[in-house]
Structure formats: structure tokens, C-alpha cells
Scaffold this active site. Structure first.
Site: not given
Length: 499
Positions: A263-264, A267, A293
Site C-alpha cells: 500500500h505505502e 503511494h 489512495e
């Protein structure tokens, strides 16, 4: 001064302010990763002092004069230059309405509030955090009043994170999503097929770290301009030249660190894909947090939980964790990766029920901002709303109202970005599969470059030149819609939970 010189002078101001802002970001990152336990006061004072300096620089009258000159000569500017002009004017008009003392005090409070939240969460003690949360809410409403650009203070909070979006737009989309989603959740949770994520136990943290590093590098994260550390709550901050990610590890919850890290990384890939030559300007900034997101959720879920992804990574996973996985076949592993179980913790939730967590927070934030919900009543109302929407009553405040970091840092209006990002991720996923021939085959071979290049070509390279709405219209031919997320969740999950 000619137009070109004026534009270069404006860019120079923006870049100098960016260097201050990125230094402030590092202080804040360090506060969440390395700060000694009793050093909170000095760090808060450092952040307050630098925030005041940055605010004064950002509201320099020289910037306004340059904007005036450039606005009177817009016909001489290119589309990218007009983007810089538009976004800088918008930010300047807001910043100049905020007193420097207010900005400094707000920044100081955010640092102290975060540190108070860490302790309160550890002890499940909402009363210890409540005074800080009240200050954060007061600051948020006061800021909206200073700026005066919205009749609804919560609209201002949303617009700060997602320019152009508002409460009405989100209510419509969330209402449609909730109506369609609850029957899917009910069908899955009533299924006789019951995955048990607790079967994954005793995964050595050192090996988890190794696997996370291999996966994130393979996805495309550039560790020569970034790093991964640990924090209470995983996050990503920084810029294309110095990107900081964090995750957390638990021997008995190995998928948490893996998917948090992916997830990170999503980003991080967005930030690293923004044009480096324009760093410090709106041409090298993300469109907004919903788009941000969408990038992280797409990599985490559409890619990371797919059969194609695990066709490539499962052999390596078994190589590292052979003893832990020896009694778990491929089908059971895939089901466990895509397990749907009601969970009181948002970040530990599956992607089907996750969106209901966001709807819960959206409803509570609206009530906090319109005054119908008081801080002191928040735990009780949180639990009741959780029961209503998620059919779960948290056992304690750590599991309930204290679980998220966002409010401690004044990030009101941010939560909707996660759900909007999920909607956009699904919409982009269908478009990518239609436009990239053989995408699933590439992923199954461990080649993630085609998807990453597609995202960089369609989104990353433009910075803030296009809005969320314009971006989706360009790529998919339609505006943001919940129907793609519903379709995606139905296609991925209902077959897994049908006998």
C-alpha cells in the site's frame, strides 16, 4: 519584467518554500519513527517555529505581485504554466488569510496530539486523548472560518485533501456504494466457507522484512531515493528525491506487514513518478489524496491480492516460509489472502468490508463538524455506529475510536479519500486491463513495469494539470462511479465464497 522572467521568479519562490516544507516533513517523519519518548516538547516547538517561517515565506507579497503579472498575461503561458499559476493562486489566497501565530500553534498542537494519541492508544484511554482531539477539531473549524471559502467547514476539510470534492458529492457516492455493498458483505459472511487468517503463524520478522523488500523493489520502488522504516501506523511521506515509507511487523499476522508495505509503495511509486524537473511546483504534486489512495489501493488490492500476483510470488513465499506453509495448499493460501472477516480495525480489514469503515468515519466527521456530536460522546457513538454499519462492537477504545492516527494530526476530511480511492482504483483497473494487452500475463511473470508505465503515462507525469474528474474522463471516458468497485468486488470475492 517580462512574462518568462516573472514565471521563473515564481518557480524560484515555490522551490525555496518546498525545501522548507520538505525539511518540516522530515521532522514530522522523525517524530513518528525515531523521536525519544520524552522529546515531544522540543520537537513540537521545532515544528511550530519552522511552520511559522514557512507560512511567512508562502504569504510573501512578492508572490502575489508575480501572480498578478502572470494572470494579466495568461495568453503567453503554456498549459503546464497555467497549472502552476492556478494552483499557486488558490494556495496563496488561503494561506494569506491564516495568521502566522495560528499556523505555528496548530502545527505544535498536531505534534503533541500525535504523541498523546500514541500513549492513549497503547492504554486504550480515550479520556487522555480527548482534550487534544478537541483542540484539533477547534483548529480545523477555525481554519475554515479564517479562509471563509466554504459555507460548510467540513467541505473545506475535504477540499484540502481532494480539491473540488465536497460533502454532497461524497454522500451521493457513498450512499450508492453502501446500498450495493451491504448485500455482498452479507452474502459472503453468511457463506459456509470460513477462512481463518490465524493459520498463518510464527513468520520470523527478519524474513518478513526480506520478502517485503523484494516485493516492493520488484514493483518498482526506488530505494536509492527512499527507505522503509517502522512506525505505530504505516505511512508514506516525502517526495520523489527523498521518499520515506513505514510499516509494522507481527510474527502472527504476516499479511499485515506485506499489504501495508505494498500500500505505502503505491503511494511511493506515485511520488517517484512525478516529474523531478518540476519538483516544488504543482507540476510535481499529486492531484489529491483520493487519487493518491487509488494508486496505493490498486497495487495493494487489485494487483497484490490477485491470482496472477501470487502465481509469481508464491514459490518465493514458500521458499522463505516453508515450515509455516507446509500444511497450507495454494487454494487455501489464496483464500486466506482474500479472506473476508468482520474486523473492528480498519487497517486490518479486507477490501470488501473496508469501505464500510470509511463510511462510518465519514458519518462521524460530519457530526463532529456540525456540532451534533461532542468529543466526550465519541466513543459511545463510535461503538453504536460500528454496530449499525459493520455489525461489530469494539471491545475497547484501542479497537474503536483510538485506532486511527489521522485525527491526532488534524487530518479531518481525509478518510473519504480512502473509499473514493478504492472506487477510482477499480475504475482504473478495468481501463488498464482493456488498454494493456496481456496485463495479467505480465503480472504472473513478475513484470510490473507495464502497469507502472501506464499509470505514469496517464496520471503521474501530469502532476496537478488535471483534476480527479478530468483525469478519469481522459482515461476511462466517465466520471468517478461506485459501479466499478462493486463489479470488481463481486467478480473477485463472490466466486470464492460460493459452494
Amino acid at each position: 519584467m517580462d512574462t518568462n522572467t516573472a514565471y521563473q521568479d515564481l518557480v524560484s519562490h515555490l522551490k525555496n518554500n518546498f525545501y522548507l516544507k520538505s525539511s518540516l516533513d522530515l521532522l514530522q517523519w522523525d517524530a513518528e519513527v525515531n523521536l525519544p519518548s520524552n522529546s515531544g516538547d522540543i520537537r513540537a516547538a521545532q515544528i511550530a517555529a519552522l511552520s511559522e517561517v514557512l507560512h511567512n515565506k508562502s504569504t510573501d507579497p512578492a508572490i502575489s505581485k508575480l501572480l498578478d503579472q502572470l494572470e494579466s498575461n495568461q495568453n503567453k503561458l503554456t498549459h503546464p504554466q497555467l497549472t502552476v499559476l492556478r494552483e499557486t493562486r488558490r494556495e496563496y489566497q488561503r494561506a494569506v488569510k491564516l495568521p502566522a501565530e495560528f499556523v505555528a500553534k496548530k502545527a505544535e498542537t498536531e505534534c503533541l496530539s500525535y504523541l498523546a494519541w500514541v500513549e492513549a492508544r497503547k492504554n486504550s484511554d480515550f479520556s487522555a486523548f480527548a482534550p487534544f482531539l478537541q483542540k484539533e477539531l477547534d483548529f480545523a473549524i477555525q481554519e475554515a472560518e479564517f479562509v471563509g471559502s466554504h459555507t460548510n467547514p467540513y467541505d473545506y476539510a475535504i477540499d484540502k485533501h481532494d480539491p473540488g470534492l465536497n460533502t454532497k458529492f461524497i454522500e451521493k457516492n457513498f450512499s450508492e456504494l453502501k446500498t450495493a455493498l451491504i448485500p455482498i458483505v452479507t452474502q459472503i459472511t453468511n457463506s459456509a466457507i470460513k477462512p481463518d487468517s490465524s493459520i498463518l503463524k510464527n513468520f520470523p520478522i527478519s524474513l518478513q522484512e526480506q520478502f517485503v523488500r523484494e516485493v516492493t523493489e520488484k514493483l518498482g520502488f526506488d530505494y536509492t531515493h527512499g527507505r522503509m522504516d517502522r512506525s505505530v501506523h504505516p505511512f508514506c511521506s516525502g517526495n520523489s528525491q527523498d521518499l520515506r515509507m513505514t510499516t509494522r511487523f507481527n510474527e502472527n499476522v504476516p499479511l499485515d506487514s506485506l499489504f501495508s508495505s505494498i500500500h505505502e509503495t503505491g503511494h511511493g511509486l506515485y511520488e517517484q513518478g512525478l516529474p523531478k524537473e518540476n519538483i516544488g511546483t504543482p507540476l510535481a504534486r499529486a492531484i489529491g489524496m483520493a487519487v493518491h489512495e487509488s494508486q496505493s489501493r490498486l497495487w495493494e488490492n487489485q494487483v497484490g491480492r490477485s491470482k496472477a500476483f501470487w502465481k509469481f510470488w508464491e514459490p518465493r513465499y514458500r521458499e522463505l516460509f516453508g515450515d509455516q506453509l507446509k500444511h497450507i495448499d495454494s487454494d487455501l493460501l489464496y483464500l486466506t489472502i482474500n479472506s473476508v472477516e468482520r474486523n473492528p480495525i480498519r487497517v486490518d480489514s479486507d477490501e470488501v468490508t473496508y469501505n464500510l469503515h470509511i463510511i462510518l468515519r465519514f458519518e462521524l466527521e460530519k457530526q463532529l463538524f456540525n456540532g451534533s456530536l461532542k468529543i466526550k460522546d465519541l466513543p459511545e457513538v463510535w461503538n453504536a455506529t460500528s454496530k449499525e454499519i459493520l455489525n461489530i462492537t469494539p471491545k475497547n477504545n484501542k479497537e474503536g475510536v483510538l485506532q486511527d492516527v489521522h485525527w491526532s494530526m488534524g487530518y479531518f476530511g481525509y478518510f473519504p479519500s480512502y473509499c473514493l480511492g478504492n472506487m477510482m482504483a477499480a475504475q482504473l483497473w478495468y481501463a488498464a486491463n482493456a488498454q494493456i494487452s496481456g496485463l495479467q500475463d505480465y503480472i504472473a511473470k513478475g513484470d510490473f513495469s507495464h502497469l507502472l508505465n501506464w499509470l505514469r503515462t496517464n496520471i503521474h507525469q501530469y502532476g496537478q494539470q488535471y483534476t480527479l474528474h478530468e483525469t478519469l474522463q481522459r482515461i476511462t471516458g466517465e466520471d468517478l462511479s461506485s459501479k466499478h468497485l462493486i463489479k470488481y468486488l463481486s467478480e473477485r470475492y463472490l466466486p470464492l465464497y460460493t459452494n
